[in-house]
Design a protein around this motif. Structure first.
Motif, PDB file in Angstrom:
ATOM      1  N   SER A 254      28.858  40.915  41.279  1.00 20.87           N
ATOM      2  CA  SER A 254      28.729  40.596  42.614  1.00 20.87           C
ATOM      3  C   SER A 254      27.637  41.519  43.229  1.00 20.87           C
ATOM      4  O   SER A 254      27.540  42.802  42.773  1.00 20.87           O
ATOM      5  N   VAL A 255      26.567  40.886  43.746  1.00 18.37           N
ATOM      6  CA  VAL A 255      25.705  41.811  44.475  1.00 18.37           C
ATOM      7  C   VAL A 255      25.866  41.973  46.038  1.00 18.37           C
ATOM      8  O   VAL A 255      25.465  40.627  46.444  1.00 18.37           O
ATOM      9  N   ASN A 256      25.998  42.837  46.462  1.00 18.14           N
ATOM     10  CA  ASN A 256      26.142  42.931  47.843  1.00 18.14           C
ATOM     11  C   ASN A 256      26.206  44.431  48.428  1.00 18.14           C
ATOM     12  O   ASN A 256      26.557  45.260  47.880  1.00 18.14           O
ATOM     13  N   PRO A 257      25.792  44.572  49.767  1.00 19.09           N
ATOM     14  CA  PRO A 257      25.843  46.212  50.367  1.00 19.09           C
ATOM     15  C   PRO A 257      27.198  46.309  50.514  1.00 19.09           C
ATOM     16  O   PRO A 257      27.310  47.545  50.702  1.00 19.09           O
ATOM     17  N   LEU A 258      28.119  45.644  50.864  1.00 18.99           N
ATOM     18  CA  LEU A 258      29.515  45.872  51.230  1.00 18.99           C
ATOM     19  C   LEU A 258      30.426  45.327  49.958  1.00 18.99           C
ATOM     20  O   LEU A 258      30.397  44.343  49.226  1.00 18.99           O
ATOM     21  N   PRO A 259      31.591  46.502  49.503  1.00 20.82           N
ATOM     22  CA  PRO A 259      32.460  45.821  48.689  1.00 20.82           C
ATOM     23  C   PRO A 259      33.307  44.777  49.690  1.00 20.82           C
ATOM     24  O   PRO A 259      33.730  45.151  50.807  1.00 20.82           O
ATOM     25  N   GLU A 260      33.849  43.656  48.879  1.00 20.68           N
ATOM     26  CA  GLU A 260      34.618  42.565  49.561  1.00 20.68           C
ATOM     27  C   GLU A 260      35.884  42.371  48.846  1.00 20.68           C
ATOM     28  O   GLU A 260      35.782  42.135  47.782  1.00 20.68           O
ATOM     29  N   ALA A 261      36.956  42.468  49.544  1.00 20.29           N
ATOM     30  CA  ALA A 261      38.212  42.306  49.088  1.00 20.29           C
ATOM     31  C   ALA A 261      38.363  41.157  47.954  1.00 20.29           C
ATOM     32  O   ALA A 261      39.096  40.868  46.910  1.00 20.29           O
ATOM     33  N   GLY A 262      37.836  39.887  48.419  1.00 24.77           N
ATOM     34  CA  GLY A 262      37.771  38.650  48.000  1.00 24.77           C
ATOM     35  C   GLY A 262      37.152  38.774  46.432  1.00 24.77           C
ATOM     36  O   GLY A 262      37.641  37.917  45.644  1.00 24.77           O
ATOM     37  N   LEU A 263      36.246  39.544  46.246  1.00 24.43           N
ATOM     38  CA  LEU A 263      35.730  39.601  44.936  1.00 24.43           C
ATOM     39  C   LEU A 263      36.085  40.505  44.111  1.00 24.43           C
ATOM     40  O   LEU A 263      35.623  40.676  43.005  1.00 24.43           O
ATOM     41  N   GLU A 264      36.950  41.267  44.712  1.00 24.62           N
ATOM     42  CA  GLU A 264      37.766  42.322  43.937  1.00 24.62           C
ATOM     43  C   GLU A 264      38.890  41.762  43.222  1.00 24.62           C
ATOM     44  O   GLU A 264      39.167  41.885  41.886  1.00 24.62           O
ATOM     45  N   ARG A 265      39.811  41.252  43.975  1.00 24.19           N
ATOM     46  CA  ARG A 265      40.925  40.511  43.458  1.00 24.19           C
ATOM     47  C   ARG A 265      41.482  39.594  44.089  1.00 24.19           C
ATOM     48  O   ARG A 265      41.303  39.500  45.471  1.00 24.19           O
ATOM     49  N   PHE A 266      41.788  38.233  43.554  1.00 20.88           N
ATOM     50  CA  PHE A 266      42.165  37.106  44.490  1.00 20.88           C
ATOM     51  C   PHE A 266      43.630  36.967  44.185  1.00 20.88           C
ATOM     52  O   PHE A 266      44.308  36.590  42.968  1.00 20.88           O
TER      53      PHE A 266
END
Length: 762
Positions: A254-266
């Motif tokens: 994942s490439v993004n300026p913000l960490p996003e919960a949905g891409l950490e664990r679903f």
């Protein structure tokens, strides 16, 4: 039990902030979904409605465009899809009595949240010239007013016909047919503000301006790169596909300026394991600085070229053009510049390279984080370069995946909603209907605003959407809209655009996706195209919100009859009576829709449109091959003491529709005027967590724009970057700040300074 709409705007002066979450969905999503649904629809209606969402015999979710597989879960919807359905299927109503009690000036002071919570509009209303509030109007009179204004124009190009991505294929086809028979290509749409950059880049490089993968490809991929996208909020059903890919052995970057919960664990709410533990999704998180993506992909391309055996030489030789020029440009990629542009380390980029080289089947997914910058088009071309190097176009489990944000935004473009139509499309349209379509290009969204501002356009017609709320440079846009002679909005619910009007204004209430549609020819259905090019039917099952609603196809057909009169040979009455007649004409005009009605009858789940690069490794570009490109590397340069701001959605919103005042995954509750700032950037400016600031954008011409009263939230974003919600921050985006080639507003890279301001009084 159904609750009443709020009587007043909720106070948002003191949002509560807790640490961001690290998992998406799960029990909180289920609970929130059911609460919102019951508040809007009640328990019985909730069950009756949600069980039909995205089913083969049901209706397409009015939210995002993520596809469904052939096998559907009984609950084939996500939290935000359920919110979208609940808002449309609500039992709350906006009647003529509401408009009598609320002058337009008062509506203009209300928040978008309050306006949307009032419910479904039940009757057509008119704001007369000089009037202060909307009043009931008959459909006949409404269409007569539209005809009066359109036929009084000195040129058809003084009219603008905007389309939202919720519009069905049938309605979109009729609207573009009417506009071109009337004499204009002024067909701006919401694609102009989102994936126009994707279409521009993909058309040039692979010959088709759409994604090249299917849902099954995602399940078969070795590596999935998710860049500039937050699927946990914007496309939550995508998380199920990523989970399945992980189970099959895929790895995810994942490439993004913000960490996003949905891409950490679903935490998949459809399985016991998912509810309890969830699945970790991201294997490598690259916390990139805003706008650094082109530099990252350019360096990866250089490193692939330098790795013996890494290039698919047969694919490059047989299927591509421009390799030598591209390779020379990639060879000049500089480590120091890339690290400065991206904020990443050599080790992180090295790990990404290892994963790219280990993958035989790679998919790159992206959304607005890549498409809304000045250099968005060359950035996406660079993504394509990486895939071409490894032969990852036209291979199962591999390809490009621009993730569309609205349920039929891709279908509307396929149907001809485009200000720059292909000559072949116009030739087919003219042959079928015996008309002469204009060949000169029309206005896109930004150019439409400029035309209204400059007096070049005088009538604005919107098929759905919230144009004023979605567009940049709010003060300029609203002033431009108020210069129009007539503004017309085909809508299900209230939004900001209804309070910013021309001299006269009409609101025409229409059926929604959830509503049963019965015409003279019997019960009707419409069709949509999802983000991966699958076309399928959508059938509402609820009684309409009132007896005075018309469907979108009916509105277009009646408007066309009123404006074009007896001089039109187009069978508008037939099209209103039976949408199958519209589909028969689509089948003869739009490639890929041959035998449209028969194929829908034979395949209840829909059918896939042809895609030459995916299906045949055939590339319909000017060179006849897939094109490597070699643009100079660009990234935003931010002056000392400034930050680079991206506008984004909260979890309680879909596009400009605000469902609530929380952003659960980011730990924000009870307010939307917050700005997320890295702790070290806040510290350097002497800003404590909880301080209040004005956001002031700075444009290259020296002009400034101000959004006052934002609470600072110290947040783990990339250094030098900040984030805040739109539409509140659209005021900061200059109308002239657009992507090269696509002219998409550059809403993801706004240079701002933070000026401390007093905290709101208690």
């Amino acid at each position: 039990m159904v609750s009443k709409p709020p009587a007043g705007d909720p106070v948002q002066d003191a949002p509560q902030v807790t640490p961001p979450q690290h998992a998406a969905a799960g029990l909180p999503a289920v609970g929130h979904t059911l609460r919102i649904a019951r508040e809007q629809m009640g328990s019985v209606r909730t069950a009756r409605t949600l069980l039909k969402v995205n089913q083969k015999d049901g209706f397409d979710c009015p939210g995002c465009a993520w596809p469904e597989g052939d096998r559907r879960h009984v609950a084939e919807f996500c939290e935000n899809g359920a919110k979208a359905v609940a808002e449309e299927a609500t039992l709350r109503r906006v009647t003529p009595a509401f408009f009598a009690a609320h002058p337009v000036a008062e509506l203009a002071e209300r928040s978008g949240y309050w306006l949307g919570q009032q419910g479904r509009i039940t009757e057509p209303v008119l704001l007369p010239e000089g009037g202060d509030r909307y009043e009931p109007v008959t459909w006949e009179r409404a269409f007569a007013i539209i005809a009066e204004e359109l036929t009084a124009l000195s040129s058809p190009d003084e009219a603008l016909f905007y389309t939202s991505g919720r519009t069905s294929n049938e309605a979109a086809f009729l609207l573009q047919l009417f506009a071109r028979e009337f004499g204009t290509n002024n067909l701006p749409d919401c694609s102009n503000m989102c994936h126009e950059s994707s279409g521009s880049a993909l058309t040039e490089t692979i010959g088709v301006g759409k994604g090249s993968v299917s849902l099954e490809d995602l399940h078969r991929a070795d590596l999935i790169i998710v860049a500039g996208q937050n699927p946990g909020t914007n496309h939550p059903r995508m998380l199920s596909a990523l989970e399945r890919a992980k189970e099959a052995g895929a790895r995810i970057i994942s490439v993004n300026p913000l960490p996003e919960a949905g891409l950490e664990r679903f935490k998949n709410p459809q399985t016991a394991k998912g509810m309890l533990r969830g699945a970790a999704l991201t294997d490598l998180f690259l916390q990139i600085r805003i706008g650094g993506d082109q530099a990252l992909f350019r360096l990866l391309n250089k490193l692939v070229l330098e790795t013996p055996g890494a290039v698919d030489e047969e694919f490059v030789r047989e299927h591509t053009h421009g390799f030598e020029e591209f390779a020379a440009a990639a060879g000049e990629a500089d480590w120091a510049e890339t690290l400065a542009a991206t904020g990443l380390s050599r080790e992180e980029i090295g790990r990404a390279l290892e994963m790219v080289l280990a993958s035989e089947r790679t998919i790159v997914c992206w959304a607005m984080g890549l498409t809304q910058h000045k250099h968005s088009v060359p950035t996406i071309r660079e993504v394509v370069n990486l895939l071409l190097l490894r032969g990852n176009i036209g291979r199962p489990g591999a390809g490009v995946c621009p993730v569309r944000g609205h349920s039929n935004v891709q279908g509307d473009r396929t149907m001809g909603i485009f200000e720059r139509p292909a000559p072949a499309f116009l030739d087919a349209l003219d042959k079928e209907f015996g008309i002469v379509s204009p060949r000169h290009h029309g206005f896109d969204v930004v150019r439409s605003i400029q035309a209204l501002r400059d007096g070049e356009a005088k009538v604005f017609f919107a098929m759905g959407g919230n144009f004023v709320g979605a567009t940049p440079d709010t003060e300029v846009t609203e002033a431009a809209m108020r210069r129009a002679r007539l503004t017309v909005h085909v809508s299900t619910k209230l939004n900001r655009s209804h309070a910013v009007t021309g001299r006269r204004a009409l609101i025409l209430p229409t059926l929604g996706r959830t509503d049963k549609d019965v015409q003279r020819g019997g019960r009707q259905f419409v069709t949509v195209e999802d983000s991966m090019g699958l076309v399928h039917a959508s059938r509402g099952n609820l009684p309409p919100a009132g007896p005075h609603l018309l469907s979108e196809p009916a509105i277009v057909a009646r408007m066309a009859r009123a404006v074009l009169g007896a001089g039109s040979a187009t069978p508008w009455e037939e099209f209103e009576a039976d949408y199958a007649a519209v589909r028969d004409r689509i089948a003869r005009v739009v490639p890929g829709f041959e035998d449209f009605n028969a194929r829908l009858a034979a395949s209840p789940g829909g059918f896939a449109l042809p895609h030459a690069p995916r299906d045949e490794r055939r590339f319909p570009t000017k060179t006849g091959k897939a094109n490597f490109t070699a643009a100079p590397v660009e990234y935003p340069r931010v002056p000392e003491g400034r930050l680079l701001l991206q506008t984004l959605r909260s979890h309680d919103q879909y596009n400009t529709t605000i469902y609530g005042l929380d952003d659960r995954y980011r730990g924000i509750r009870g307010g939307r005027r917050v700005v997320l700032v890295h702790p070290e950037d806040a510290e350097a400016r002497g800003l404590a967590d909880g301080a209040y600031v004005d956001l002031v954008s700075e444009w290259t011409d020296g002009s400034e724009r101000r959004a006052p009263g934002f609470r600072v939230v110290r947040y783990p974003t990339a250094r030098g970057c900040a984030a805040a919600y739109y539409p509140e921050t659209n005021v900061l985006v200059p109308l002239e700040s657009t992507a090269d080639v696509s002219n998409t507003p550059a809403s993801k890279s706004v240079v701002v300074r933070l000026e401390e301001s007093p905290a709101p009084s208690a």
